[in-house]
Design an enzyme around this catalytic site. Structure first.
Site, PDB file in Angstrom:
ATOM      1  N   CYS A  53      33.271 -35.955  39.403  1.00 42.39           N
ATOM      2  CA  CYS A  53      31.811 -36.092  39.383  1.00 42.39           C
ATOM      3  C   CYS A  53      31.391 -37.486  38.943  1.00 42.39           C
ATOM      4  O   CYS A  53      30.819 -37.674  37.868  1.00 42.39           O
ATOM      5  CB  CYS A  53      31.213 -35.049  38.448  1.00 42.39           C
ATOM      6  SG  CYS A  53      31.786 -33.411  38.863  1.00 42.39           S
ATOM      7  N   GLY A  67      53.379 -60.982  35.538  1.00 43.73           N
ATOM      8  CA  GLY A  67      52.193 -61.393  36.278  1.00 43.73           C
ATOM      9  C   GLY A  67      52.404 -61.719  37.743  1.00 43.73           C
ATOM     10  O   GLY A  67      51.430 -61.943  38.463  1.00 43.73           O
TER      11      GLY A  67
HETATM   12  C1  PLP Z   1      51.082 -56.343  31.217  1.00 44.82           C
HETATM   13  C2  PLP Z   1      52.045 -57.318  30.729  1.00 44.82           C
HETATM   14  C3  PLP Z   1      53.111 -57.722  31.535  1.00 44.82           C
HETATM   15  C4  PLP Z   1      53.320 -57.236  32.943  1.00 44.82           C
HETATM   16  O1  PLP Z   1      52.344 -57.718  33.826  1.00 44.82           O
HETATM   17  P1  PLP Z   1      52.529 -57.549  35.380  1.00 44.82           P
HETATM   18  O2  PLP Z   1      51.338 -58.208  35.962  1.00 44.82           O
HETATM   19  O3  PLP Z   1      52.565 -56.107  35.688  1.00 44.82           O
HETATM   20  O4  PLP Z   1      53.788 -58.232  35.769  1.00 44.82           O
HETATM   21  C5  PLP Z   1      54.039 -58.589  30.995  1.00 44.82           C
HETATM   22  N1  PLP Z   1      53.911 -59.069  29.738  1.00 44.82           N
HETATM   23  C6  PLP Z   1      52.888 -58.709  28.940  1.00 44.82           C
HETATM   24  C7  PLP Z   1      52.815 -59.254  27.564  1.00 44.82           C
HETATM   25  C8  PLP Z   1      51.915 -57.840  29.413  1.00 44.82           C
HETATM   26  O5  PLP Z   1      50.902 -57.508  28.619  1.00 44.82           O
END
Ligand code: PLP
Length: 405
Positions: free
Chosen positions: A329, A226
């Site tokens: 489109c 995240g």
């Molecule tokens: C999508 C996801 C991530 C990665 O998220 P980022 O924002 O790209 O770092 C990590 N862990 C889980 C469980 C996810 O679903």
């Protein structure tokens, strides 16, 4: 490294994804070194960019993989990730997927509901193994990001609340086929504030303490992914402060910190190179029509995401505002809106930046458009890592209904 996009466009055609592996390596090393002095494991979130060469780049650096389907687990294995560094996450897993994950002897399956815990137990029993699991806790904190990519609030579908998690851990401890080794949270994507992560880490660390008190020995503290990146002028979370916050939260607990960064590692190491087809004007609204479209890069259409662009042209005329749009489109098919551009000619190139995460992996064949080619550059050398799709591949799985009647 300095990448010659013009040369690559000439050699491989457009639309073309180009990845700067040197940049991605640097990001990995920066995050890893922020956690120096603690036991830590980075598990690259494969869904951000699943090209085998990208996964392999991180595997070479010692990374594990966070996967959200058995397909991604297989990709990770194929790309050289060690099974004992693979995590299988996701809100819904089929029995077949669970079975294959157990047979592959991955590090742990990340369980997201009580029903799933029972499924994992049943499959493990059938295979006569003990399934290593972690439980995804939904700490109910507001990650303060786009609602589509916020996952840590009770109204989101992900994880289980603290009380349920505790009950599930007790159940798992008493099952001969479940081995609860980890705990997990992931509150959202493109996070630009540390406070919600810190809050979540403290809540989940408290749960670890109360589990230890009843003899449930969690070893992996998985803080999810995240970490945000800069598309425009977003604030960024400092890696060292991130590490400090997490280390503080788990003070006194002997835990391996697991991270699952996706976007952070790859977003700004990727570029989508597209060619101008022509310009048009509707009254005084200016459109630049290019050969890439929402099927190649969905983020602008899906999240109204903005990406910085760079133009490669000989033109030196006056700048005026234009939308950069694709041939699909749909009115939602745009790559950038209201950007200042010089007059452009057919064949000029537009480089869309920050396209390394959730770019190619979210691409589709909508409008029967073949998916783009991908090129990677490392230490001064660029190589094709996925060839452009061809029409025959797009229809290969289809059968004419009328054929054998
Ligand atoms: C999508 C996801 C991530 C990665 O998220 P980022 O924002 O790209 O770092 C990590 N862990 C889980 C469980 C996810 O679903």
């Amino acid at each position: 490294m300095k990448i010659d996009f013009k040369e690559l466009a000439k050699k491989y055609g457009t639309p073309l994804y180009v990845y700067d592996f040197d940049y991605m390596k640097e990001k990995y090393n920066r995050l890893k070194s922020a956690f120096e002095g603690s036991k830590s494991l980075i598990c690259y979130a494969v869904k951000a960019n699943s090209n085998l060469s990208v996964i392999n780049l991180f595997a070479r650096l010692g990374s594990g993989a966070d996967c959200v389907s058995i397909g991604e687990v297989k990709r990770a294995l194929l790309a050289g990730v060690k099974p004992y560094k693979i995590i299988f996450s996701g809100v819904g897993k089929s029995d077949e997927e669970i079975k294959e994950a157990l047979e592959a002897k991955i590090l742990m399956i990340n369980v997201e509901s009580e029903a799933e815990l029972k499924r994992v137990e049943a499959v493990a029993k059938e295979l006569e193994v003990e399934a290593r699991i972690s439980i995804r806790v939904n700490p109910d904190v507001d990650a303060k990001t786009h609602p589509y990519i916020s996952t840590g609030l009770k109204e989101n579908k992900f994880g289980v609340d603290i009380d349920m998690a505790k009950r599930m851990y007790i159940y798992a401890k008493n099952s001969p086929n479940l081995d609860p080794v980890g705990i997990h949270f992931h509150i959202g994507s493109q996070l630009t504030q540390l406070a919600p992560i810190k809050e979540a880490a403290l809540i989940v660390a408290d749960l670890v303490r109360s589990l230890r008190a009843i003899d449930i020995d969690i070893r992996f503290f998985d803080v999810g992914g995240g970490l945000g990146v800069r598309y425009d002028n977003e604030e960024l979370i400092d890696e060292k402060e991130y590490a400090k916050a997490i280390k503080e939260a788990i003070k006194g607990l002997d835990l391996t910190i697991v991270m699952e960064p996706g976007r952070y590692l790859v977003a700004n190491g990727g570029y989508l190179v597209t060619k101008v087809l022509y310009e048009k004007k509707n009254k005084d609204k200016r459109f630049v029509i290019v050969d890439a479209a929402m099927n190649d890069l969905l983020r602008p259409s899906l999240y109204n995401a903005s990406h910085q662009i760079e133009v490669i042209t000989k033109s030196t005329g006056p700048l005026s505002k234009a939308d950069i749009v694709g041939p699909i489109c749909e009115s939602g098919d745009f790559l950038a809106k209201d950007v200042l551009l010089p007059p452009l000619k057919s064949g000029d190139l537009i480089i869309i930046k920050s396209a390394g995460a959730y770019g190619f992996t979210m691409s589709s064949n909508y409008n029967t458009r073949p998916r783009a080619a991908e090129v990677a550059c490392e230490e001064g050398e660029c190589r094709l890592i996925r060839k452009r799709e061809e029409f025959d591949e797009l229809v290969a799985n289809e059968r004419l209904f009328l054929k054998d009647r």
